[in-house]
Design an enzyme around this catalytic site. Structure first.
Site, PDB file in Angstrom:
ATOM      1  N   HIS A 130       0.818  -1.209   0.000  1.00  0.00           N
ATOM      2  CA  HIS A 130       0.000   0.000   0.000  1.00  0.00           C
ATOM      3  C   HIS A 130       0.854   1.263   0.000  1.00  0.00           C
ATOM      4  O   HIS A 130       0.340   2.371   0.071  1.00  0.00           O
ATOM      5  CB  HIS A 130      -0.929  -0.029   1.228  1.00  0.00           C
ATOM      6  CG  HIS A 130      -2.076   0.917   1.161  1.00  0.00           C
ATOM      7  ND1 HIS A 130      -2.258   1.942   2.064  1.00  0.00           N
ATOM      8  CD2 HIS A 130      -3.111   1.013   0.283  1.00  0.00           C
ATOM      9  CE1 HIS A 130      -3.346   2.614   1.762  1.00  0.00           C
ATOM     10  NE2 HIS A 130      -3.887   2.078   0.688  1.00  0.00           N
ATOM     11  N   LYS A 139       3.330   4.376  -1.177  1.00  0.00           N
ATOM     12  CA  LYS A 139       3.447   5.282  -2.332  1.00  0.00           C
ATOM     13  C   LYS A 139       4.778   6.004  -2.176  1.00  0.00           C
ATOM     14  O   LYS A 139       4.893   6.998  -1.454  1.00  0.00           O
ATOM     15  CB  LYS A 139       2.301   6.294  -2.393  1.00  0.00           C
ATOM     16  CG  LYS A 139       0.929   5.663  -2.673  1.00  0.00           C
ATOM     17  CD  LYS A 139       0.217   5.226  -1.430  1.00  0.00           C
ATOM     18  CE  LYS A 139      -1.180   4.694  -1.757  1.00  0.00           C
ATOM     19  NZ  LYS A 139      -1.847   4.127  -0.581  1.00  0.00           N
ATOM     20  N   ASP A 184      17.859   8.757  -7.982  1.00  0.00           N
ATOM     21  CA  ASP A 184      19.314   8.954  -7.869  1.00  0.00           C
ATOM     22  C   ASP A 184      19.808   8.979  -6.426  1.00  0.00           C
ATOM     23  O   ASP A 184      20.906   9.485  -6.155  1.00  0.00           O
ATOM     24  CB  ASP A 184      19.736  10.253  -8.569  1.00  0.00           C
ATOM     25  CG  ASP A 184      19.638  10.152 -10.081  1.00  0.00           C
ATOM     26  OD1 ASP A 184      19.515   9.020 -10.598  1.00  0.00           O
ATOM     27  OD2 ASP A 184      19.667  11.202 -10.745  1.00  0.00           O
ATOM     28  N   HIS A 203      -8.626  11.525   0.664  1.00  0.00           N
ATOM     29  CA  HIS A 203      -7.781  10.334   0.632  1.00  0.00           C
ATOM     30  C   HIS A 203      -6.552  10.500   1.518  1.00  0.00           C
ATOM     31  O   HIS A 203      -5.683   9.627   1.566  1.00  0.00           O
ATOM     32  CB  HIS A 203      -7.350  10.032  -0.815  1.00  0.00           C
ATOM     33  CG  HIS A 203      -6.732   8.690  -1.001  1.00  0.00           C
ATOM     34  ND1 HIS A 203      -5.375   8.500  -1.145  1.00  0.00           N
ATOM     35  CD2 HIS A 203      -7.285   7.443  -1.053  1.00  0.00           C
ATOM     36  CE1 HIS A 203      -5.113   7.216  -1.296  1.00  0.00           C
ATOM     37  NE2 HIS A 203      -6.259   6.555  -1.243  1.00  0.00           N
ATOM     38  N   LYS A 249      -3.829  10.826   4.671  1.00  0.00           N
ATOM     39  CA  LYS A 249      -3.480  10.084   5.886  1.00  0.00           C
ATOM     40  C   LYS A 249      -2.422  10.913   6.624  1.00  0.00           C
ATOM     41  O   LYS A 249      -1.222  10.639   6.563  1.00  0.00           O
ATOM     42  CB  LYS A 249      -2.917   8.705   5.552  1.00  0.00           C
ATOM     43  CG  LYS A 249      -3.839   7.817   4.682  1.00  0.00           C
ATOM     44  CD  LYS A 249      -3.466   7.895   3.246  1.00  0.00           C
ATOM     45  CE  LYS A 249      -4.134   6.843   2.377  1.00  0.00           C
ATOM     46  NZ  LYS A 249      -5.557   6.705   2.451  1.00  0.00           N
ATOM     47  N   ASP A 263       0.153  19.060  18.690  1.00  0.00           N
ATOM     48  CA  ASP A 263       0.779  20.163  19.437  1.00  0.00           C
ATOM     49  C   ASP A 263       1.616  21.081  18.561  1.00  0.00           C
ATOM     50  O   ASP A 263       2.509  21.782  19.053  1.00  0.00           O
ATOM     51  CB  ASP A 263       1.640  19.614  20.588  1.00  0.00           C
ATOM     52  CG  ASP A 263       0.789  19.090  21.734  1.00  0.00           C
ATOM     53  OD1 ASP A 263      -0.426  19.368  21.756  1.00  0.00           O
ATOM     54  OD2 ASP A 263       1.333  18.392  22.610  1.00  0.00           O
TER      55      ASP A 263
END
Length: 388
Positions: A113, A115, A120, A293, A295, A300
């Site tokens: 899952h 991404k 380089d 979508h 996450k 604080d």
């Protein structure tokens, strides 16, 4: 133990594909040595075609290009892109392609899952954005609202090493032989900024609860406010208790969730938690402007995370995930300002009693959804899971 913060980085927050893909494509076109890219979804749309063209251009000029796509999220990838990429010299593989023969077995639900991209060994990208156009969605859900981070500095070396290792593991699983990348590991990039961050993964070996524990440590130490924006939110017992305890000690807890969902079953299940959370003083908002979508979280104004991990049993206890955990006030304040803007412009606050006033079939649907999701989780999650 908190994740190791590596200093000397420059972090650039990227909101949704409109900021992310121009940066990614520019980095791909500047590559001169190697590219590693991982994605759960790799869609055949304008973005998928643009990224594939950039990968092919890089391979044709002699760059070593390695692409790993999940076998379920990217199940059309072999037909849509693999011949074109292989013809140009790109090395590309699927992670667990056998998912097409679906059975409710734990190992087949252990999806890739993440991404991620590293170019380089000098610039990296991490977040929740798949290789898919923001507008590749039903009209009422466009555009996707999500985040990624461009990373430059010493932390890139850790991300690069992890992606190389992932490539070797997937290659062994696909070809049943040991596979080692022949090029030597590049040197750690020099310090280019003053921001500290940690690369935190979730796997099924040594890092099974690292992302969960990073969240729990930060929530338990919160003194002023917790702001979470997460697409799929169904926390386990420890996560829920930590949020409730924070609210009891006077911490302001705000959670931004989907108001438009591509997985209504999970959304209905999540809504069964609203009553007790609102009663505990936790503020809940649903983002109705488009498809959330993201996450991400800020605590604080000093701790922040951006990544691929949802706060549900499948992300926290089963899938392979990767999050950036940042200990930098400037970055945290920037991310918080972006989420605050989303709250103000596109979210609706949930009120106590709102769902109790709904007809009993609607209430029953939500409780049934919760039961089904929890049953599915109990059937496939490890017996030694750490969040129940």
């Amino acid at each position: 133990m908190p994740p190791e913060q590596i200093p000397g980085n420059r972090l650039t927050l990227l909101e949704s594909g409109r900021e992310y893909f121009p940066a990614l494509l520019a980095a791909l076109d500047s590559a001169c040595r190697d590219i590693h890219l991982e994605s759960y979804i790799y869609a055949n749309d304008a973005i998928g075609q643009a990224v594939s063209a950039a990968l092919c251009r890089a391979a044709l000029r002699g760059v070593r290009v390695h692409v790993t796509v999940d076998g379920f999220g990217g199940r059309n990838f072999p037909a849509d892109f693999l011949p074109q990429l292989l013809a140009a010299g790109v090395q590309a593989m699927l992670y667990r392609p056998e998912f097409a023969r679906f059975r409710l077995r734990r190992h087949r639900l252990r999806r890739l899952h993440r991404k991620l991209a590293v170019i380089d060994g000098r610039i990296a990208f991490i977040g929740g954005i798949n290789i898919v156009d923001d507008d590749n969605a039903p009209p009422e859900m466009r555009p996707r609202y999500d985040y990624a981070v461009q990373v430059e500095g010493p932390l890139v070396a850790r991300m690069h090493q992890n992606m190389r290792r992932m490539w070797e593991i997937v290659a062994w699983a696909n070809f049943k032989r040991r596979y080692r990348l022949l090029d030597t590991q590049p040197a750690t990039p020099p310090q280019v900024g003053d921001q500290s961050a940690a690369f935190v993964i979730r796997d099924n070996i040594r890092h099974r609860a690292d992302i969960l524990n990073a969240y729990l440590d930060a929530i338990r130490s919160a003194r002023r406010e917790i702001l979470i924006a997460n697409a799929y939110f169904l926390p386990g017992v420890r996560f829920g208790r930590a949020l409730y305890a924070a609210a009891r000690r006077g911490v302001r807890v705000r959670i931004l969730l989907q108001g438009k969902s591509d997985h209504p079953l999970l959304r209905y299940a999540t809504q069964t938690l609203y009553r007790s959370a609102l009663a505990a003083g936790i503020e809940i908002f649903e983002y109705e402007k488009s498809f959330l979508h993201a996450k991400v979280a800020v605590i604080d104004g000093t701790w922040a995370t951006v990544g691929s991990s949802n706060i549900d049993p499948f992300s926290l206890l089963l899938a392979k995930e990767a999050n950036l955990v940042v200990a930098d006030r400037r970055f945290a304040e920037q991310l918080q300002a972006r989420v605050e803007q989303a709250l103000a412009s596109g979210a609706r606050r949930m009120r106590a009693g709102e769902f109790e006033r709904q007809p009993w079939p609607s209430r029953l649907l939500r409780w049934a959804s919760y039961g089904l999701v929890r049953l599915a989780a109990n059937l496939v999650l490890p017996t030694d899971r750490t969040d129940d």
